[in-house]
Design a protein around this motif. Structure first.
Motif, PDB file in Angstrom:
ATOM      1  N   TYR A  77       0.891  -1.165   0.000  1.00 40.15           N
ATOM      2  CA  TYR A  77       0.000   0.000   0.000  1.00 40.15           C
ATOM      3  C   TYR A  77       0.925   1.209   0.000  1.00 40.15           C
ATOM      4  N   ASN A  78       1.252   1.713  -1.198  1.00 37.01           N
ATOM      5  CA  ASN A  78       2.342   2.686  -1.319  1.00 37.01           C
ATOM      6  C   ASN A  78       1.958   3.909  -2.130  1.00 37.01           C
ATOM      7  N   ASN A  79       2.697   4.972  -1.921  1.00 39.85           N
ATOM      8  CA  ASN A  79       2.694   6.123  -2.821  1.00 39.85           C
ATOM      9  C   ASN A  79       4.062   6.207  -3.475  1.00 39.85           C
ATOM     10  N   PHE A  80       4.090   6.044  -4.796  1.00 42.91           N
ATOM     11  CA  PHE A  80       5.345   6.165  -5.543  1.00 42.91           C
ATOM     12  C   PHE A  80       4.917   6.449  -6.981  1.00 42.91           C
ATOM     13  N   TYR A  81       4.657   7.742  -7.250  1.00 39.04           N
ATOM     14  CA  TYR A  81       4.010   8.134  -8.504  1.00 39.04           C
ATOM     15  C   TYR A  81       4.832   7.789  -9.742  1.00 39.04           C
ATOM     16  N   GLU A  82       6.119   7.530  -9.565  1.00 35.23           N
ATOM     17  CA  GLU A  82       6.948   7.103 -10.693  1.00 35.23           C
ATOM     18  C   GLU A  82       6.474   5.756 -11.244  1.00 35.23           C
ATOM     19  N   PHE A  83       5.614   5.061 -10.481  1.00 35.85           N
ATOM     20  CA  PHE A  83       5.079   3.765 -10.928  1.00 35.85           C
ATOM     21  C   PHE A  83       3.562   3.768 -11.023  1.00 35.85           C
ATOM     22  N   SER A 130      -1.715   5.983   8.366  1.00 30.30           N
ATOM     23  CA  SER A 130      -0.421   5.955   9.054  1.00 30.30           C
ATOM     24  C   SER A 130       0.044   4.516   9.263  1.00 30.30           C
ATOM     25  N   MET A 131       1.315   4.382   9.618  1.00 26.97           N
ATOM     26  CA  MET A 131       1.886   3.062   9.881  1.00 26.97           C
ATOM     27  C   MET A 131       2.972   3.211  10.943  1.00 26.97           C
ATOM     28  N   VAL A 132       3.490   2.069  11.400  1.00 26.53           N
ATOM     29  CA  VAL A 132       4.698   2.040  12.210  1.00 26.53           C
ATOM     30  C   VAL A 132       5.662   1.125  11.465  1.00 26.53           C
ATOM     31  N   GLU A 175      16.693  14.780  -4.889  1.00 22.92           N
ATOM     32  CA  GLU A 175      15.974  14.418  -6.116  1.00 22.92           C
ATOM     33  C   GLU A 175      15.941  12.908  -6.281  1.00 22.92           C
ATOM     34  N   THR A 176      14.836  12.442  -6.879  1.00 25.62           N
ATOM     35  CA  THR A 176      14.669  11.020  -7.230  1.00 25.62           C
ATOM     36  C   THR A 176      15.184  10.807  -8.660  1.00 25.62           C
ATOM     37  N   LEU A 177      15.553   9.596  -8.963  1.00 25.19           N
ATOM     38  CA  LEU A 177      15.948   9.193 -10.318  1.00 25.19           C
ATOM     39  C   LEU A 177      14.906   9.616 -11.363  1.00 25.19           C
ATOM     40  N   PRO A 189      12.220  15.541 -11.968  1.00 24.73           N
ATOM     41  CA  PRO A 189      12.212  14.545 -10.901  1.00 24.73           C
ATOM     42  C   PRO A 189      11.372  14.977  -9.693  1.00 24.73           C
ATOM     43  N   TYR A 190      10.920  13.961  -8.925  1.00 30.78           N
ATOM     44  CA  TYR A 190      10.329  14.224  -7.621  1.00 30.78           C
ATOM     45  C   TYR A 190      11.406  14.917  -6.788  1.00 30.78           C
ATOM     46  N   ARG A 191      11.018  16.025  -6.165  1.00 31.36           N
ATOM     47  CA  ARG A 191      11.989  16.821  -5.395  1.00 31.36           C
ATOM     48  C   ARG A 191      11.497  17.003  -3.968  1.00 31.36           C
ATOM     49  N   GLN A 221       9.295  -0.834  -4.262  1.00 29.26           N
ATOM     50  CA  GLN A 221       8.139   0.060  -4.107  1.00 29.26           C
ATOM     51  C   GLN A 221       8.253   0.976  -2.887  1.00 29.26           C
ATOM     52  N   ASN A 222       9.160   0.654  -1.968  1.00 26.80           N
ATOM     53  CA  ASN A 222       9.349   1.512  -0.804  1.00 26.80           C
ATOM     54  C   ASN A 222      10.503   2.504  -0.983  1.00 26.80           C
ATOM     55  N   GLY A 223      11.071   2.542  -2.209  1.00 26.21           N
ATOM     56  CA  GLY A 223      12.083   3.576  -2.481  1.00 26.21           C
ATOM     57  C   GLY A 223      13.499   3.083  -2.562  1.00 26.21           C
ATOM     58  N   ILE A 245      17.679   3.713  -1.640  1.00 28.07           N
ATOM     59  CA  ILE A 245      17.872   4.624  -0.495  1.00 28.07           C
ATOM     60  C   ILE A 245      16.820   5.729  -0.522  1.00 28.07           C
ATOM     61  N   ARG A 246      16.208   5.958   0.632  1.00 27.81           N
ATOM     62  CA  ARG A 246      15.145   6.960   0.744  1.00 27.81           C
ATOM     63  C   ARG A 246      15.300   7.716   2.060  1.00 27.81           C
ATOM     64  N   LEU A 247      14.646   8.858   2.082  1.00 31.35           N
ATOM     65  CA  LEU A 247      14.622   9.667   3.294  1.00 31.35           C
ATOM     66  C   LEU A 247      13.476   9.203   4.199  1.00 31.35           C
ATOM     67  N   TYR A 256       4.857  14.979   7.266  1.00 28.42           N
ATOM     68  CA  TYR A 256       4.002  14.152   6.417  1.00 28.42           C
ATOM     69  C   TYR A 256       4.879  13.335   5.462  1.00 28.42           C
ATOM     70  N   GLY A 257       4.347  12.175   5.099  1.00 27.00           N
ATOM     71  CA  GLY A 257       5.121  11.190   4.344  1.00 27.00           C
ATOM     72  C   GLY A 257       5.684  11.683   3.023  1.00 27.00           C
ATOM     73  N   PHE A 258       5.063  12.707   2.423  1.00 28.26           N
ATOM     74  CA  PHE A 258       5.570  13.122   1.109  1.00 28.26           C
ATOM     75  C   PHE A 258       6.960  13.741   1.175  1.00 28.26           C
ATOM     76  N   LYS A 259       7.394  14.150   2.410  1.00 22.72           N
ATOM     77  CA  LYS A 259       8.766  14.657   2.548  1.00 22.72           C
ATOM     78  C   LYS A 259       9.784  13.517   2.405  1.00 22.72           C
ATOM     79  N   SER A 260       9.342  12.284   2.661  1.00 21.46           N
ATOM     80  CA  SER A 260      10.261  11.139   2.700  1.00 21.46           C
ATOM     81  C   SER A 260      10.511  10.624   1.284  1.00 21.46           C
ATOM     82  N   ILE A 261      11.324  11.340   0.560  1.00 23.97           N
ATOM     83  CA  ILE A 261      11.573  11.092  -0.876  1.00 23.97           C
ATOM     84  C   ILE A 261      12.288   9.749  -1.085  1.00 23.97           C
ATOM     85  N   LYS A 262      11.884   9.077  -2.150  1.00 28.38           N
ATOM     86  CA  LYS A 262      12.386   7.728  -2.441  1.00 28.38           C
ATOM     87  C   LYS A 262      13.457   7.727  -3.538  1.00 28.38           C
ATOM     88  N   SER A 263      14.208   6.641  -3.606  1.00 26.19           N
ATOM     89  CA  SER A 263      15.181   6.376  -4.687  1.00 26.19           C
ATOM     90  C   SER A 263      15.985   7.636  -5.024  1.00 26.19           C
TER      91      SER A 263
HETATM   92  N1  MTE Z   1       9.065   9.691  -3.391  1.00 24.37           N
HETATM   93  C1  MTE Z   1       8.978   9.665  -4.720  1.00 24.37           C
HETATM   94  N2  MTE Z   1      10.103   9.716  -5.458  1.00 24.37           N
HETATM   95  N3  MTE Z   1       7.789   9.591  -5.376  1.00 24.37           N
HETATM   96  C2  MTE Z   1       6.611   9.574  -4.695  1.00 24.37           C
HETATM   97  O1  MTE Z   1       5.526   9.527  -5.327  1.00 24.37           O
HETATM   98  N4  MTE Z   1       5.521   9.634  -2.497  1.00 24.37           N
HETATM   99  C3  MTE Z   1       5.654  10.186  -1.141  1.00 24.37           C
HETATM  100  C4  MTE Z   1       6.861   9.623  -0.418  1.00 24.37           C
HETATM  101  N5  MTE Z   1       8.032   9.639  -1.283  1.00 24.37           N
HETATM  102  C5  MTE Z   1       6.660   9.625  -3.263  1.00 24.37           C
HETATM  103  C6  MTE Z   1       7.924   9.654  -2.640  1.00 24.37           C
HETATM  104  C7  MTE Z   1       4.457   9.982  -0.341  1.00 24.37           C
HETATM  105  S1  MTE Z   1       3.099  10.926  -0.729  1.00 24.37           S
HETATM  106  C8  MTE Z   1       4.431   9.108   0.705  1.00 24.37           C
HETATM  107  S2  MTE Z   1       3.083   9.014   1.747  1.00 24.37           S
HETATM  108  C9  MTE Z   1       5.535   8.185   0.959  1.00 24.37           C
HETATM  109  O2  MTE Z   1       6.574   8.297  -0.013  1.00 24.37           O
HETATM  110  C10 MTE Z   1       5.011   6.761   0.951  1.00 24.37           C
HETATM  111  O3  MTE Z   1       6.009   5.867   1.349  1.00 24.37           O
HETATM  112  P1  MTE Z   1       5.668   4.307   1.334  1.00 24.37           P
HETATM  113  O4  MTE Z   1       5.087   3.979   0.025  1.00 24.37           O
HETATM  114  O5  MTE Z   1       6.968   3.604   1.585  1.00 24.37           O
HETATM  115  O6  MTE Z   1       4.686   4.097   2.456  1.00 24.37           O
END
Ligand code: MTE
Length: 319
Positions: free
Chosen positions: A81-87, A145-147, A174-176, A193-195, A222-224, A227-229, A235-242
Motif C-alpha cells: 500500500y504505497n505512494n510512488f508516482y513514478e510507478f 499511518s503506519m509504524v 531528487e529522485t531518479l 524529478p520528484y523533489r 516500491q518503498n524507495g 535509499i530513501r529519506l 508528512y510522508g511526502f517529505k520522505s523522498i524515495k530512490s
Molecule cells: N518519493 C517519490 N520519489 N515519489 C513519490 O511519489 N511519495 C511520497 C513519499 N516519497 C513519493 C515519494 C508519499 S506521498 C508518501 S506518503 C511516501 O513516499 C510513501 O512511502 P511508502 O510507500 O513507503 O509508504
C-alpha cells in the motif's frame, strides 16, 4: 550495493508481523471505500516475498530513543500500500510495477555548497555510519499511518562527511528520472524529478534518517530502493524515495508537492492535527490494519524532540 552474507540478526523480523487476516480486513475496508480520506482504493496488490529480499547484516537494534512502543504495521501492508508516482498513482501500482527499477549499482550526486562534492557510490555513502534500526511512526498527509521498522543510517552522519559550506542553509533531494525504469514518468503527473528538501537544522536532527531497508531486509523497490529519506515528524511526502542527488543550497529548494499545489502542501509539512488540509481534516488518522481512527499527534508524536526547531515560527502560515 555489495553486502556480505548476514549473521543472525536481532532486528525486527518480518515473520513476526506477517498477518494475512489483517490484510484481508484492510482489503475489505478499502473495498468499502473507508480506508483513506481523499483516496478511495480497491483491492490489494500482492506483497513481495520477504524471503526473496536480501537480509541486511550487522544491524544494531533500535535504541530506546528511536523506537516507538507501538506494534509495527505488517510487512504486507507496508510493502503493498504505497505512494510512488513514478510507478503510477494507485496505492497498489508500486508493488505491481516497481520490478523495473534497478537499484544496483547506485550512486548519489552531491553538489552545491559542499567541501566534498562528487558522485558517491551508495556503498561509500553508507560507510558514514553503522547500520541501525529505527522504529518510527509514519503519517501520510492523506490521513493514513503506519509504524515501520526501518534500517539505515542517520542523515546527519552522511551530511557531515560531505562538509557542507557556510552558505548551505538547505539540503535538496531528487529522485531518479528514467522512464524506462520508472514507467509512471511517461505521464507528467509531476514535473519530474520528484523533489524534496529540508532546512539544514532539520536534516541534522538525530531523528532524520536515510533508510536502505525495512523489517531486517533491503528496501523493496516500491518503498524507495535503494535509499530513501525518512523524516518521522513530517508528512510522508517529505520522505523522498530512490534518491540520486543531494544539493546543498542557500535558498529554500523547490519541492514537488509544494510546487504542484502550494495552498495544500507546504514546504515544512510538519504533522499538525490543528491545521487541516483544505479538503480533509488532519485531526485523526487511520493506522493501516486498523478500523478505528486514532487522534493525530502534533509532530506525529515527536514534539518533545523537534518542536524547538520551529520556535518563533507561525505553524499555521508555515504549514
Ligand atoms: N518519493 C517519490 N520519489 N515519489 C513519490 O511519489 N511519495 C511520497 C513519499 N516519497 C513519493 C515519494 C508519499 S506521498 C508518501 S506518503 C511516501 O513516499 C510513501 O512511502 P511508502 O510507500 O513507503 O509508504
Amino acid at each position: 550495493m555489495k553486502i556480505p552474507e548476514p549473521r543472525e540478526s536481532e532486528v525486527t523480523d518480518e515473520a513476526v508481523f506477517l498477518n494475512r487476516r489483517e490484510v484481508l480486513r484492510l482489503g475489505a475496508a478499502a473495498a468499502l471505500g473507508t480506508l483513506v480520506a481523499g483516496c478511495p482504493e480497491g483491492g490489494q496488490a500482492d506483497p513481495p516475498d520477504p524471503l526473496a529480499l536480501r537480509r541486511l547484516p550487522d544491524v544494531a537494534p533500535a535504541a530506546p530513543a528511536f523506537r516507538v512502543d507501538e506494534e509495527p504495521t505488517s510487512f504486507e501492508d507496508v510493502t503493498s500500500y504505497n505512494n510512488f508516482y513514478e510507478f503510477g498513482t494507485g496505492k497498489q501500482d508500486p508493488a505491481r510495477e516497481a520490478h523495473t527499477l534497478r537499484p544496483e549499482p547506485w550512486s548519489v550526486v552531491v553538489d552545491g555548497d559542499v567541501g566534498r562534492p562528487g558522485r558517491v557510490p551508495l556503498e561509500d555513502l553508507l560507510a558514514a555510519a553503522p547500520l541501525e534500526e529505527r522504529i518510527y511512526r509514519f503519517r501520510c498527509v492523506e490521513a493514513w499511518s503506519m509504524v515501520v521498522p526501518w534500517i539505515g543510517v542517520p542523515l546527519a552522519r552522511v551530511i557531515e562527511r560531505f562538509q557542507p559550506g557556510p552558505k548551505a542553509a538547505y539540503v535538496a533531494f531528487e529522485t531518479l528520472v528514467d522512464p524506462e525504469q520508472m514507467p509512471g514518468q511517461r505521464r507528467r503527473v509531476i514535473d519530474w524529478p520528484y523533489r524534496e528538501g529540508l532546512r539544514m537544522d532539520e536534516a541534522m536532527h538525530p531523528l532524520a534518517f536515510l533508510a536502505i531497508g525495512l523489517y531486517g531486509r533491503v528496501l523493496p523497490n516500491q518503498n524507495g530502493a535503494p535509499i530513501r529519506l525518512v523524516v518521522p515528524w513530517k508528512y510522508g511526502f517529505k520522505s523522498i524515495k530512490s534518491i540520486v542527488r543531494m544539493s546543498f543550497t542557500e535558498k529554500q529548494p523547490h519541492t514537488s508537492w509544494n510546487d504542484l499545489q502550494p495552498s495544500e502542501y507546504g514546504f515544512y509539512a510538519n504533522v499538525n492535527p490543528e491545521v487541516d488540509h483544505p479538503r480533509w481534516s488532519q485531526a485523526r488518522e487511520r493506522r493501516l490494519g486498523e478500523f478505528r481512527k486514532r487522534p493525530t499527534l502534533p509532530f506525529n508524536g515527536y514534539a518533545e524532540q523537534v518542536a524547538g526547531l520551529y520556535a518563533g515560527l507561525d505553524l499555521r502560515r508555515n504549514f
